[in-house]
Scaffold this motif. Structure first.
Motif, PDB file in Angstrom:
ATOM      1  N   ARG A 120       0.847  -1.226   0.155  1.00 38.81           N
ATOM      2  CA  ARG A 120       0.058   0.025  -0.155  1.00 38.81           C
ATOM      3  C   ARG A 120       0.669   1.175  -0.062  1.00 38.81           C
ATOM      4  O   ARG A 120       0.673   2.111  -0.491  1.00 38.81           O
ATOM      5  CB  ARG A 120      -0.891  -0.119   1.529  1.00 38.81           C
ATOM      6  CG  ARG A 120      -2.232  -1.015   1.123  1.00 38.81           C
ATOM      7  CD  ARG A 120      -2.979  -1.103   2.366  1.00 38.81           C
ATOM      8  NE  ARG A 120      -3.450   0.207   2.776  1.00 38.81           N
ATOM      9  CZ  ARG A 120      -4.582   0.790   2.185  1.00 38.81           C
ATOM     10  NH1 ARG A 120      -5.303   0.059   1.579  1.00 38.81           N
ATOM     11  NH2 ARG A 120      -4.960   1.906   2.790  1.00 38.81           N
ATOM     12  N   ALA A 121       1.983   1.153   0.652  1.00 37.66           N
ATOM     13  CA  ALA A 121       2.873   2.280   0.736  1.00 37.66           C
ATOM     14  C   ALA A 121       3.596   2.687  -0.458  1.00 37.66           C
ATOM     15  O   ALA A 121       3.538   3.899  -1.139  1.00 37.66           O
ATOM     16  CB  ALA A 121       4.034   2.181   1.763  1.00 37.66           C
ATOM     17  N   GLU A 122       3.811   1.535  -1.419  1.00 40.45           N
ATOM     18  CA  GLU A 122       4.562   1.647  -2.582  1.00 40.45           C
ATOM     19  C   GLU A 122       3.616   2.313  -3.528  1.00 40.45           C
ATOM     20  O   GLU A 122       3.573   3.028  -4.439  1.00 40.45           O
ATOM     21  CB  GLU A 122       5.078   0.479  -3.214  1.00 40.45           C
ATOM     22  CG  GLU A 122       6.244  -0.184  -2.271  1.00 40.45           C
ATOM     23  CD  GLU A 122       6.513  -1.542  -2.348  1.00 40.45           C
ATOM     24  OE1 GLU A 122       6.024  -2.199  -3.506  1.00 40.45           O
ATOM     25  OE2 GLU A 122       7.412  -2.081  -1.967  1.00 40.45           O
ATOM     26  N   LEU A 123       1.997   1.917  -3.443  1.00 43.82           N
ATOM     27  CA  LEU A 123       0.968   2.161  -4.437  1.00 43.82           C
ATOM     28  C   LEU A 123       0.766   3.704  -4.053  1.00 43.82           C
ATOM     29  O   LEU A 123       0.276   4.184  -4.969  1.00 43.82           O
ATOM     30  CB  LEU A 123      -0.158   1.436  -4.237  1.00 43.82           C
ATOM     31  CG  LEU A 123       0.036  -0.332  -4.829  1.00 43.82           C
ATOM     32  CD1 LEU A 123      -1.209  -0.936  -4.515  1.00 43.82           C
ATOM     33  CD2 LEU A 123       0.244   0.119  -6.465  1.00 43.82           C
ATOM     34  N   ALA A 124       0.938   4.144  -2.902  1.00 49.61           N
ATOM     35  CA  ALA A 124       0.529   5.494  -2.356  1.00 49.61           C
ATOM     36  C   ALA A 124       1.505   6.430  -3.239  1.00 49.61           C
ATOM     37  O   ALA A 124       1.009   7.528  -3.432  1.00 49.61           O
ATOM     38  CB  ALA A 124       0.649   5.495  -1.053  1.00 49.61           C
ATOM     39  N   ARG A 125       2.815   5.939  -3.269  1.00 49.09           N
ATOM     40  CA  ARG A 125       3.476   6.801  -4.240  1.00 49.09           C
ATOM     41  C   ARG A 125       3.590   6.704  -5.887  1.00 49.09           C
ATOM     42  O   ARG A 125       3.414   7.895  -6.372  1.00 49.09           O
ATOM     43  CB  ARG A 125       5.042   6.379  -3.984  1.00 49.09           C
ATOM     44  CG  ARG A 125       5.354   6.606  -2.330  1.00 49.09           C
ATOM     45  CD  ARG A 125       7.079   6.357  -2.205  1.00 49.09           C
ATOM     46  NE  ARG A 125       7.519   5.154  -2.268  1.00 49.09           N
ATOM     47  CZ  ARG A 125       7.291   4.207  -1.352  1.00 49.09           C
ATOM     48  NH1 ARG A 125       6.972   4.556  -0.234  1.00 49.09           N
ATOM     49  NH2 ARG A 125       7.447   2.940  -1.401  1.00 49.09           N
ATOM     50  N   SER A 126       3.243   5.409  -6.212  1.00 51.32           N
ATOM     51  CA  SER A 126       2.719   5.341  -7.596  1.00 51.32           C
ATOM     52  C   SER A 126       1.527   4.524  -7.551  1.00 51.32           C
ATOM     53  O   SER A 126       1.502   3.154  -7.767  1.00 51.32           O
ATOM     54  CB  SER A 126       3.888   4.608  -8.352  1.00 51.32           C
ATOM     55  OG  SER A 126       5.233   5.381  -8.342  1.00 51.32           O
ATOM     56  N   PRO A 127       0.311   5.309  -7.859  1.00 51.17           N
ATOM     57  CA  PRO A 127      -0.955   4.534  -7.666  1.00 51.17           C
ATOM     58  C   PRO A 127      -1.182   3.576  -8.857  1.00 51.17           C
ATOM     59  O   PRO A 127      -1.819   2.555  -8.208  1.00 51.17           O
ATOM     60  CB  PRO A 127      -1.755   5.560  -7.741  1.00 51.17           C
ATOM     61  CG  PRO A 127      -1.190   6.913  -7.467  1.00 51.17           C
ATOM     62  CD  PRO A 127       0.132   6.752  -7.847  1.00 51.17           C
ATOM     63  N   PHE A 128      -0.645   3.541  -9.940  1.00 54.85           N
ATOM     64  CA  PHE A 128      -0.805   2.664 -10.950  1.00 54.85           C
ATOM     65  C   PHE A 128       0.219   1.627 -11.183  1.00 54.85           C
ATOM     66  O   PHE A 128       0.202   0.979 -12.247  1.00 54.85           O
ATOM     67  CB  PHE A 128      -1.352   3.271 -12.229  1.00 54.85           C
ATOM     68  CG  PHE A 128      -2.665   4.053 -12.008  1.00 54.85           C
ATOM     69  CD1 PHE A 128      -3.737   3.377 -11.538  1.00 54.85           C
ATOM     70  CD2 PHE A 128      -2.543   5.567 -11.770  1.00 54.85           C
ATOM     71  CE1 PHE A 128      -4.888   4.395 -11.235  1.00 54.85           C
ATOM     72  CE2 PHE A 128      -3.779   6.165 -11.442  1.00 54.85           C
ATOM     73  CZ  PHE A 128      -4.809   5.613 -11.239  1.00 54.85           C
ATOM     74  N   ARG A 129       1.268   1.631 -10.536  1.00 56.95           N
ATOM     75  CA  ARG A 129       2.486   0.858 -10.757  1.00 56.95           C
ATOM     76  C   ARG A 129       2.432  -0.396  -9.752  1.00 56.95           C
ATOM     77  O   ARG A 129       3.003  -0.300  -8.778  1.00 56.95           O
ATOM     78  CB  ARG A 129       3.899   1.734 -10.209  1.00 56.95           C
ATOM     79  CG  ARG A 129       4.179   2.559 -11.377  1.00 56.95           C
ATOM     80  CD  ARG A 129       4.816   2.230 -12.401  1.00 56.95           C
ATOM     81  NE  ARG A 129       5.114   3.276 -13.637  1.00 56.95           N
ATOM     82  CZ  ARG A 129       6.044   3.136 -14.631  1.00 56.95           C
ATOM     83  NH1 ARG A 129       6.304   1.733 -14.802  1.00 56.95           N
ATOM     84  NH2 ARG A 129       6.378   3.793 -15.455  1.00 56.95           N
ATOM     85  N   VAL A 170      -0.374  -3.605 -16.647  1.00 59.30           N
ATOM     86  CA  VAL A 170      -1.446  -3.352 -15.797  1.00 59.30           C
ATOM     87  C   VAL A 170      -2.549  -2.587 -16.449  1.00 59.30           C
ATOM     88  O   VAL A 170      -3.848  -2.769 -16.005  1.00 59.30           O
ATOM     89  CB  VAL A 170      -0.951  -2.103 -14.659  1.00 59.30           C
ATOM     90  CG1 VAL A 170      -2.041  -1.497 -13.928  1.00 59.30           C
ATOM     91  CG2 VAL A 170       0.065  -2.912 -13.719  1.00 59.30           C
ATOM     92  N   VAL A 171      -2.327  -1.750 -17.232  1.00 58.65           N
ATOM     93  CA  VAL A 171      -3.375  -0.970 -18.079  1.00 58.65           C
ATOM     94  C   VAL A 171      -4.512  -1.795 -18.816  1.00 58.65           C
ATOM     95  O   VAL A 171      -5.588  -1.473 -18.649  1.00 58.65           O
ATOM     96  CB  VAL A 171      -2.895  -0.043 -18.919  1.00 58.65           C
ATOM     97  CG1 VAL A 171      -2.286  -0.453 -20.448  1.00 58.65           C
ATOM     98  CG2 VAL A 171      -3.702   1.294 -19.235  1.00 58.65           C
ATOM     99  N   ILE A 172      -4.184  -2.885 -19.365  1.00 57.49           N
ATOM    100  CA  ILE A 172      -5.071  -3.834 -20.147  1.00 57.49           C
ATOM    101  C   ILE A 172      -6.182  -4.453 -19.091  1.00 57.49           C
ATOM    102  O   ILE A 172      -7.429  -4.010 -19.269  1.00 57.49           O
ATOM    103  CB  ILE A 172      -4.324  -4.993 -20.865  1.00 57.49           C
ATOM    104  CG1 ILE A 172      -3.575  -4.239 -22.038  1.00 57.49           C
ATOM    105  CG2 ILE A 172      -5.369  -5.871 -21.511  1.00 57.49           C
ATOM    106  CD1 ILE A 172      -4.245  -3.256 -23.000  1.00 57.49           C
ATOM    107  N   PRO A 173      -5.706  -4.900 -17.854  1.00 54.52           N
ATOM    108  CA  PRO A 173      -6.878  -5.494 -17.051  1.00 54.52           C
ATOM    109  C   PRO A 173      -7.524  -4.275 -16.473  1.00 54.52           C
ATOM    110  O   PRO A 173      -8.704  -4.404 -15.983  1.00 54.52           O
ATOM    111  CB  PRO A 173      -5.918  -6.510 -15.998  1.00 54.52           C
ATOM    112  CG  PRO A 173      -4.705  -5.996 -16.350  1.00 54.52           C
ATOM    113  CD  PRO A 173      -4.129  -5.429 -17.519  1.00 54.52           C
TER     114      PRO A 173
END
Length: 600
Positions: free
Chosen positions: A483-492, A561-564
């Motif tokens: 969650r911490a990593e996604l908070a910095r890069s929401p779609f990575r 990520v973008v396709i799904p």
């Protein structure tokens, strides 16, 4: 057509009367004509103005031939009862009346024959008095003489009145043709005859033999000696059959509409006659043209369980009788109450069953039957002869309302218990829920879940309304790192190697989603909850329509990520495809191009 059977003492002129009425010979065998006594069933017919075709089943009157008599009378709705004026009421008059009363026959004409030999008044008075005490009640009476012809016109008039009183048959009903004759015709094969009481038989139909369930094809049909393409009830019919075992057909067999009947060797019945406790243990059951030995188990004073030596296609409300061949008695008539009765294994079960049957009407009670069984398929209930009390709850399944309510409660509890015992699983599998409730069909689980506000279905699993599951301590730390990593890069979304490094298996990721900590958009691909809404907002600011590549750049992510993610947005209705490689956001549609509200 109308079908009427004869009844009466031997040598009272039943066959002579039919000869005079129809001009046909009812005695088929040379031995019968030589002895002047009917030995087996005979069949003749005539046409009466106002009634149309009327067929007669002539039955033997000798006490040793009552079995043959029953085979002819069983499926027939009305009777021509014959008493000789010069002999009056006789023992076989009494036994034949007992048969009709036991079967519940309600339509008859009394013919006092041989009135040229004696004054008919005494015989008429005694016969009418005795008949009035039976199910036949008050009947028309005509004095006749087959020799002089006196009274024949009056008898024809009475028969026309009788025909007009008979209930109309249902031509669309399921066929159950009781066989009263079976023989072979050279060049055509097996032919059977019987009285078609309900339904319609057509050339080319497939009928199942009740004994063994073998399918037989209707090769040809005759009624009153005329070829027919179809014959509807009520009618005398001859059926030419072909198929495996057709040559083995015999009197007492039944031909059935496929998949509409149940055969049974155990029935619960209501008795009319002797008390159940007074009946011999072994008797003969006569139903239709069949005669089957049965073992009698008394339940109550007027109820019993019968175990049949041979299964028969019986339904609730069928009328039949019990006969004691050794004593030449008809101890009881009966009405079938249950063709799939419960087992009686505990002490006192028979008395409890008798009490239960007291409230069951002769015609059956769909609600009561459903209440006892809880769940039953509609075709099975119909095959039992019981009208369904309401619509199905799922597919063909009917459910008792109280039982259904209990199942809903049990399902909710099972789903919640599963969530406690398996916190890492994303809901209870539908098949596991089916086993937990002991249900025969997964469609029932789906219907229960749809009817229960506290449950929802997704991906073949059931989710309850209790608090979300708690992750194990180690898994919580790993999820917080993601969650911490996604908070910095929401779609990575983290790569598979990173998830493995953190110890987040697919099962833990599913549990994290159930706990509301992560959003799974694909296999091994997770984002923060709400990332789908945030992505839709970003994409709505793009020039519409847009490509997947443009979406990838706008969201600063990868194609993995973008396709799904785009497919998820498609399923949610946030985006819509406009070409193979193009999408647009719903919010970006011009008003006139958007789907109307009711279509969304």
């Amino acid at each position: 057509m109308h079908v009427i059977a004869t009844a009466g003492h031997v040598d009272h002129g039943k066959s002579a009367l039919l000869r005079a009425l129809t001009g046909m010979e009812p005695d088929r065998w040379a031995e019968e004509r030589r002895r002047g006594m009917t030995l087996d069933l005979g069949f003749v017919w005539t046409r009466l103005p106002g009634a149309g075709d009327v067929a007669f089943v002539d039955v033997p009157g000798h006490e040793r031939l009552v079995g043959n008599m029953l085979a002819g009378v069983g499926p027939v709705p009305a009777v021509l009862f014959v008493v000789a004026a010069d002999q009056g009421w006789q023992p076989q008059s009494e036994e034949h009346l007992a048969v009709l009363d036991a079967l519940g026959v309600r339509h008859a004409v009394l013919a006092v024959s041989r009135c040229d030999l004696a004054d008919p008044d005494a015989a008429r008075e005694e016969a009418r008095a005795r008949i009035a005490e039976s199910s036949l009640g008050d009947v028309d009476c005509v004095a006749v003489s087959p020799v002089t012809g006196a009274g024949l016109d009056g008898l024809r008039t009475a028969l026309v009145r009788l025909a007009g009183e008979l209930p109309a048959p249902d031509p669309a009903a399921d066929v159950r043709l009781w066989v009263d004759r079976a023989f072979t015709v050279r060049g055509r094969g097996t032919v059977v005859t019987g009285t078609l009481a309900a339904g319609t038989v057509r050339v080319g139909d497939h009928l199942h033999l009740a004994r063994g369930g073998r399918p037989l094809r209707v090769r040809g049909l005759e009624s009153l000696k005329e070829p027919r393409q179809e014959v509807g009830a009520v009618a005398r019919v001859a059926v030419n059959l072909t198929g495996p075992g057709a040559g083995d057909l015999r009197r007492g067999d039944a031909l059935l509409t496929p998949d509409r009947w149940l055969t049974t060797d155990v029935v619960d019945v209501r008795l009319r006659g002797d008390h159940a406790g007074d009946l011999p243990r072994t008797l003969m059951l006569h139903a239709g043209s069949a005669a089957v030995p049965v073992t009698v188990r008394p339940l109550g004073e007027d109820s019993a369980r019968l175990r049949l030596a041979t299964p028969l296609p019986l339904r609730v409300a069928d009328a039949a009788l019990l006969r004691d061949p050794g004593r030449h008695r008809i101890p009881a008539g009966l009405t079938v109450l249950d063709v799939r009765p419960p087992r009686l294994t505990r002490r006192g079960a028979a008395a409890a069953r008798a009490k239960e049957l007291e409230s069951v009407p002769d015609a059956g009670d769909g609600a009561a039957e459903l209440r006892r069984r809880g769940l039953v398929r509609r075709p099975e209930l119909l095959a039992m002869g019981v009208r369904p009390p309401g619509p199905p709850v799922a597919g063909e399944w009917l459910a008792d309302p109280a039982h259904w309510s209990g199942l809903r409660r049990r399902l909710r509890e099972a789903v919640e218990d599963h969530a406690v015992r398996h916190p890492l699983e994303p809901g209870m599998p539908l098949e596991a829920a089916r086993h937990a409730l002991g249900l025969p069909d997964r469609a029932l689980v789906e219907a229960l879940a749809a009817a229960e506000p506290g449950l929802r279905q997704a991906g073949g699993r059931l989710h309850g309304g209790r608090a979300r599951p708690t992750l194990p301590t180690g898994a919580q730390a790993a999820v917080e790192a993601v969650r911490a990593e996604l908070a910095r890069s929401p779609f990575r979304a983290p790569e598979a190697e990173r998830l493995e490094q953190l110890g987040l298996s697919p099962k833990l990721l599913a549990a994290a989603e159930s706990a509301g900590a992560l959003l799974r958009i694909g296999e091994g691909i997770v984002l923060l909850p709400g990332a789908d809404q945030r992505a839709a907002a970003v994409l709505a600011r793009l020039e519409q329509p847009f490509t997947a590549s443009q979406a990838r750049r706008a969201l600063d992510t990868t194609r993995r990520v973008v396709i799904p993610l785009l497919e998820l947005l498609d399923r949610q209705g946030r985006t819509v495809r406009v070409a193979d490689a193009l999408r647009r956001c719903r919010a970006a549609d011009p008003p006139e191009a958007q789907d109307p509200p009711h279509a969304r």
